[in-house]
Write a protein that holds these residues in place. Sequence first.
Motif, short mmCIF file in Angstrom:
data_model
loop_
_atom_site.label_atom_id
_atom_site.label_comp_id
_atom_site.label_asym_id
_atom_site.label_seq_id
_atom_site.Cartn_x
_atom_site.Cartn_y
_atom_site.Cartn_z
N UNK A 1 -5.97 -62.93 37.41
CA UNK A 1 -5.64 -62.02 36.40
C UNK A 1 -4.26 -62.14 35.82
N UNK A 2 -3.89 -62.56 34.77
CA UNK A 2 -2.63 -62.68 34.15
C UNK A 2 -2.16 -61.29 33.54
N UNK A 3 -0.88 -61.15 33.46
CA UNK A 3 -0.50 -59.73 33.12
C UNK A 3 -1.14 -58.82 33.97
N UNK B 1 -8.49 -61.49 44.72
CA UNK B 1 -7.75 -61.31 43.44
C UNK B 1 -6.29 -62.14 43.54
N UNK B 2 -6.25 -63.02 42.36
CA UNK B 2 -4.97 -63.73 42.20
C UNK B 2 -4.25 -63.06 40.95
N UNK B 3 -2.88 -62.59 41.39
CA UNK B 3 -2.54 -61.61 40.26
C UNK B 3 -1.12 -62.59 39.83
N UNK B 4 -1.22 -62.70 38.65
CA UNK B 4 0.04 -63.34 37.89
C UNK B 4 0.92 -62.42 37.08
N UNK B 5 2.04 -62.52 37.04
CA UNK B 5 3.07 -61.54 35.97
C UNK B 5 4.30 -62.03 36.13
N UNK B 6 5.13 -61.99 35.06
CA UNK B 6 6.55 -62.28 35.15
C UNK B 6 7.36 -61.30 35.89
N UNK B 7 6.87 -59.95 35.98
CA UNK B 7 7.78 -58.84 36.60
C UNK B 7 7.25 -59.12 38.15
N UNK B 8 8.03 -59.72 38.88
CA UNK B 8 7.78 -60.02 40.31
C UNK B 8 7.67 -58.65 41.22
N UNK B 9 8.66 -57.67 40.76
CA UNK B 9 8.87 -56.58 41.51
C UNK B 9 7.59 -55.70 41.46
N UNK B 10 7.28 -55.41 40.06
CA UNK B 10 5.88 -54.95 39.96
C UNK B 10 5.02 -55.49 40.65
N UNK C 1 0.73 -54.84 44.92
CA UNK C 1 0.13 -55.58 46.14
C UNK C 1 0.30 -54.47 47.22
N UNK C 2 1.55 -53.97 47.43
CA UNK C 2 1.89 -53.12 48.68
C UNK C 2 1.19 -51.76 48.48
N UNK C 3 0.65 -51.30 47.30
CA UNK C 3 -0.07 -50.27 47.09
C UNK C 3 -1.31 -50.24 47.56
N UNK C 4 -1.99 -51.54 47.82
CA UNK C 4 -3.25 -51.79 48.11
C UNK C 4 -3.31 -51.47 49.75
N UNK D 1 5.18 -65.63 37.32
CA UNK D 1 5.31 -66.66 36.19
C UNK D 1 5.63 -65.98 34.81
N UNK D 2 6.72 -66.61 34.14
CA UNK D 2 6.73 -66.08 32.75
C UNK D 2 5.99 -67.17 31.88
#
Length: 259
Positions: A8-10, A30-39, A44-47, A60-61
């Motif tokens: 999933x991008x974004x 699930x493989x999660x991709x986003x430019x906001x590494x902190x978010x 992930x920590x919320x799971x 990744x930007x």
Amino acid sequence: MASKKVLITGAAGAIGQQLAKRFLQKKWQVLLLDKDEKELKALKSGFGTNCQDKCQIFHCDLESEQERSNVLEKLKANTGVLDCLINNAAYVGTSDLQGWNCAFEGQSLDTWRRAIEVNLTAPFHLIRDLAGCLKKSDDGNVVNITSIYAHVAPDWRMYENLDGFGNPAAYSASKGGLIQLTKWASTTLAPEVRVNAVSPGGLFRNQPEIFVQRYEQKTPLKRMADVDDVVNAVLFLSSKSARYITGQSLIVDGGYSVW
């Protein structure tokens, strides 16, 4: 049986987060991709612990070709089989971005290029390079998130007297291009991989009250979309319930475009 795998991008956005939760509920990896590494890390920590084991994050930007190439190498090395790719990330700019959400004559070539890069070039890049992984699945498929503005032009009456609030040409054009890429890829990757799109109508995001009223007045179902409306459509197209559907754009707009 090994669980299925989705990229999933974004993923740090509202739709991406809900998609991640719903796929985890279905026991997918699930493989999660986003430019906001902190978010991404916060997501992930919320799971729960069990879900965290099924979740990987990739920073990744998507505006950067080099960053895309780097993360694609990592994904191909570690993924093997990919069951679903969801191109959800989008360049939507901000109200204070120069040359973006302004009068047509002020819309800049720089913001045009940036939108095309994220909204159209990046999905092409990901689909092309991950096609081999998708073909290894028994139901490999791609779902591109487009927009109602890939199908219809904006009704500027809804934006009257709302400064800094509108619909840039680059957004509509890039999303329209993604519809055609969906069709092109669906015939190119068939029969091994299905390629479809979801075109949401306007999502409620605490827009100005007058805009919401105007939008709802023009929509037969008399409301804006919510995240689950979009997510449910994606889940359908990514499932074997849609095994005979490819090259299509599922419009989820409450009837907005039927007039």
